[in-house]
Structure formats: C-alpha cells, structure tokens
Design an enzyme around this catalytic site. Structure first.
Site, mmCIF file in Angstrom:
data_model
loop_
_atom_site.group_PDB
_atom_site.id
_atom_site.type_symbol
_atom_site.label_atom_id
_atom_site.label_comp_id
_atom_site.label_asym_id
_atom_site.label_seq_id
_atom_site.Cartn_x
_atom_site.Cartn_y
_atom_site.Cartn_z
ATOM 1 N N GLU A 37 0.854 -1.185 0.000
ATOM 2 C CA GLU A 37 0.000 0.000 0.000
ATOM 3 C C GLU A 37 0.893 1.239 0.000
ATOM 4 O O GLU A 37 1.760 1.388 0.865
ATOM 5 C CB GLU A 37 -0.921 0.008 1.228
ATOM 6 C CG GLU A 37 -1.603 1.337 1.528
ATOM 7 C CD GLU A 37 -2.402 1.903 0.363
ATOM 8 O OE1 GLU A 37 -2.347 3.128 0.150
ATOM 9 O OE2 GLU A 37 -3.079 1.118 -0.348
ATOM 10 N N CYS A 47 -15.409 7.300 1.092
ATOM 11 C CA CYS A 47 -16.712 7.947 0.983
ATOM 12 C C CYS A 47 -17.021 8.818 2.201
ATOM 13 O O CYS A 47 -17.880 9.701 2.133
ATOM 14 C CB CYS A 47 -17.811 6.903 0.823
ATOM 15 S SG CYS A 47 -17.635 5.855 -0.635
#
Length: 460
Positions: A37, A47
């Site tokens: 990552e 979101c």
C-alpha cells in the site's frame, strides 16, 4: 511443499478484502500473503471524507475499518508507504519502492491481485498544482485539505465539478462556514441524473446558499505572490477562492496494468471475467475502482467507483484465490448522495444511456411525499422512472427529495436486477404506515404512471 504466494497491490477495500477472505480460507502454511500500500492507511472509507471535512464524523481513525497492525496480526505481510512501480507478468513478480528509504526490490508471486483504485481527474491547467488546490480521494488528501482550510487567508471556497464528490464537498465547505461557489461544466449539477432532475438539485443548492454556475469550463487557477490559489478563471468569468476542491470525478488507476500489457476496457479499467480474474490471465485478479463492470441493464461495461462494489469484488477474489468459489455478475448503477438535507438517488439508465444502447423508452415523473401528506414532517419528493417501450421493463429510476427519499431507490434497484416490468412493480407489497409512507409509496405511484405511458406508447 512451499506455500503459494499471493501478492496484493493496493491496501484499501478490494485489496484487503481479498487478502482477508483468502486468509480465512487458507492458513499461512498453505498461502503466504504479501500486500503493498503506497499510503499510510488501509481498509478505510474514502466515501466518509466529506463528512470528516464537514465535522460530522471524526477522522481519520474513525474512517479506518482495519488498521495495518490488525491485518498483520492475521498473518498478512503488509507493507505501507510502499508503491508497486512495475508488474512483470512473464516473470511473475512485482517491483516495489519503499517511499521512505528509496529502496526498490522485486517480489515474486504465484497469484496476483491488482486493486490500485482510482485517481481524481486533475485537468492540465495553469496553476492546478498550486497550494490550496485539493483533490479528495484518500485519507491523506482529507488531512491535507483540512490543514489547508486552517491556513486559508479567507472564507471563499470554489468547488470544481458538480457530481457526487462536488456536491458533497460543497456541503462540507458550507458547514465549515465558507462561502461556496460550484463551477459546473454541464447544463445542470449531478450529470448522473437527467437534466430535468439535475435542475431540482440546482434549485435546492441555491436555496441552501450555494452558488452554482453551470456551463462553466475552468481555464486556469490564479495564484498570488506566495504561490497560493487566489481565484478560479472560467471561459465566462473569474471567481475568488481561498481554497479550491476538485470534484470532477475519478478515472481508473491502471497505468501499471497498461504498462504490463493487461487488457483494458473503453473506460480505461481492467477487464475481468465473472470470477474477477483478469481476462486472459489465469493467475491475476483485479477488483475495486480500477476495473470495469458489466451494467446488467445496458449490457455494456462501465466504470463505477464505489466502496460497495470494491468490497464485493474483494470477497469474490479472496474466495477464488483461497480455493472457494464466487462470482460478481454486474451492477445496475445504484448511487445515493446528499447536499445538506436534500437527498439524491439514481439506479439504472438515464435517458441518454438508453439512447446510447439503442433502447426505446417512455418516462414518467411524479411528485409525492415521503410520509402520508397529513403526517407531521412530510416533505416533497420527485421520482422519475424510465421503462422500455412496449415491454414495460424497468430501465431506470431517479429520486430527488428529502425525508428518506434516497433509500427508496433500493426498491428500484432490486426490481432492475430482477428484470421486473413497471406493471409488476405496482403490485409490490411495500411497507406502509403514515410516519413512513403514503398509502401508495412514491415509487409505486411512478410505476403506475409509467404503466400508463407504456400503454399509451403501444397505441402509436
């Protein structure tokens, strides 16, 4: 016998859901899992960033579903701040760069999962990289925006773009006490809706004190002597800004896949089969915002960047990699959003989508309320429905309103997935009580009107 190695590129929803599901099915003695990552966080809700910025939720920790340490405790070798820079398909290996040390090394794989996500659209304009101009895609982006708001010399915010990200960030800026201008290149905000429904959103945003300028193509970002943003120029005027938020949308982050020669679709996303395996590659899977998915209504692939899909993709991939079985059949294009108390929802096709795939259709638009009209707090709601010409098959629904309007779209999403006609929908046994719905739910009222439109069209 040595354990197989699964390498996961991308540590958010799809990637770590795949890794976690695979680990549930196979232990480390059978399957070793290495994940890379490039940021600091894993398994987080992008979101939720607008609501962190607005102050509705705490962040960033509250938006993290599972930390890197939690993943590592499940025997997943997770490397954060490490960016995969190359995929060698023939050699079954990936090259990863440690962003802190600058060291680069190759890691071999037996199975590979690509979950590189999406990147914010950032047009090539003068001043676009100036301090005070922000995209909002990762938790690091959210943190940078909040820091910028604290340093802003004034209280004027310009949001470029009026899609889901744009309207949500407009609300966030408004909630933080900024004077907000939204610059929208289209005819109405929310291009995910038909223009007649987008007009309702525009009117509501104006009523909330958000200035929306339609037909505004940004030409440059102006800066001051210190290099920080001072204004946003369009082909029709210039708008002062102490901070700029880019809400133009996102594109699949597939540069690695393209360079590796993997198949991409018309929207730039990776192409996969029903098991989420990359087309033509038995040992590579992909999921999340970097893939294209089948639109079950239109019969074409499309790119939809949503955490709901990404988590499902990850579960399917993890099941298949771990020796189980799963498929992802496709989507109907359901999405909801809000700006202050205005709720916005859509599922299925817009009018232009239906035209693009050669479908003839009729439309029906109704106005109703979310509760019985006599019940305290009843608020207006507009529902638009598309049905196929002659057959009456439901093609799409759009809803704009308040007081629980958005989640009503779920009824339509189920009907679309089931291939129902609007006539069949009128007999749905939906819940009723005055605090929750009129006797005829607004979705059913729209279905009844659509039935009449289909019948009238059949006499043409």
């Amino acid at each position: 016998m040595a354990a197989e190695r699964l390498v996961v590129v991308g540590g958010d929803a799809a990637g770590m859901s795949a890794a976690s599901q695979a680990r549930r099915l196979k232990g480390p003695e059978e399957l070793s899992i290495v994940a890379f990552e490039r940021g600091d966080f894993t398994s987080y809700s992008a979101c939720g960033i607008p609501y962190w910025v607005s102050g509705d939720v705490e962040g960033p920790d509250a938006l993290v579903a599972r930390t890197p340490e939690e993943h590592r405790s499940r025997s997943i070798e997770l490397h954060t701040r490490t960016e995969v820079t190359e995929i060698d398909v023939a050699g079954h290996r990936v090259r990863a760069l440690d962003r802190d040390s600058g060291e680069s090394r190759w890691t071999g794989y037996d199975k590979l999962v690509i979950a590189t996500g999406a990147r914010p659209v950032r047009p090539d304009l003068p001043g676009i990289d100036a301090p005070g101009v922000h995209g909002v895609q990762t938790l690091d982006d959210g943190r940078a925006l909040l820091d910028s708001l604290d340093r802003a010399p004034g209280r004027r915010a310009v949001v470029v773009g009026a899609g889901y990200i744009g309207v949500e960030m407009a609300e966030a800026m408004l909630r933080r006490g900024f004077e907000v201008t939204v610059l929208n290149r289209g005819a109405q905000p929310m291009a995910t809706l038909d223009p007649d429904m987008g007009r309702l959103v525009h009117e509501a945003m104006d009523g909330l004190g958000i200035t929306t300028v339609n037909g505004a193509a940004v030409t440059r970002i102006d800066t001051g002597q210190d290099g920080r943003v001072t204004a946003v120029a369009t082909d029709g005027g210039t708008y002062p800004a102490d901070v700029v938020v880019l809400g133009i949308g996102v594109e699949p982050e597939t540069a690695l896949a393209r360079e590796a020669g993997l198949p991409l679709g018309p929207h730039g996303g990776l192409l996969t089969d029903l098991s989420m395996r990359v087309t033509g590659h038995d040992d590579i899977w992909a999921g999340g915002d970097c893939v294209e998915v089948l639109d079950l209504v239109a019969g074409r692939t499309r790119h939809i960047a949503l955490g709901t899909h990404a988590n499902k993709h990850g579960q399917v991939i993890g099941a298949n990699v771990g020796g189980g079985y799963g498929t992802f059949p496709g989507v109907v294009g359901t999405a909801v959003s809000k700006v202050c108390d205005l709720e916005i929802a859509r599922t299925g096709l817009r009018e232009k989508d239906a035209k693009a795939v050669g479908l003839r259709y009729v439309t029906a638009t109704i106005e109703s309320t979310g509760r019985a009209g006599y019940y305290p707090g009843a608020k207006p709601m507009t529902v638009k429905m598309l049905a196929e010409y002659r057959t009456g098959r439901l093609l799409g629904v759009q809803i704009v309103g308040r007081d629980g309007a958005a989640k009503r779209v779920d009824v339509a999403a189920v009907a679309l997935t089931a291939g129902m006609t609007v006539e069949a929908m009128t007999a749905l046994d939906l819940g009723y009580a005055p605090p929750f719905s009129p006797v005829w739910d607004p979705v059913l009222v729209a279905a009844r009107k659509a039935v009449s439109a289909v019948r009238a069209a059949g006499t043409d």
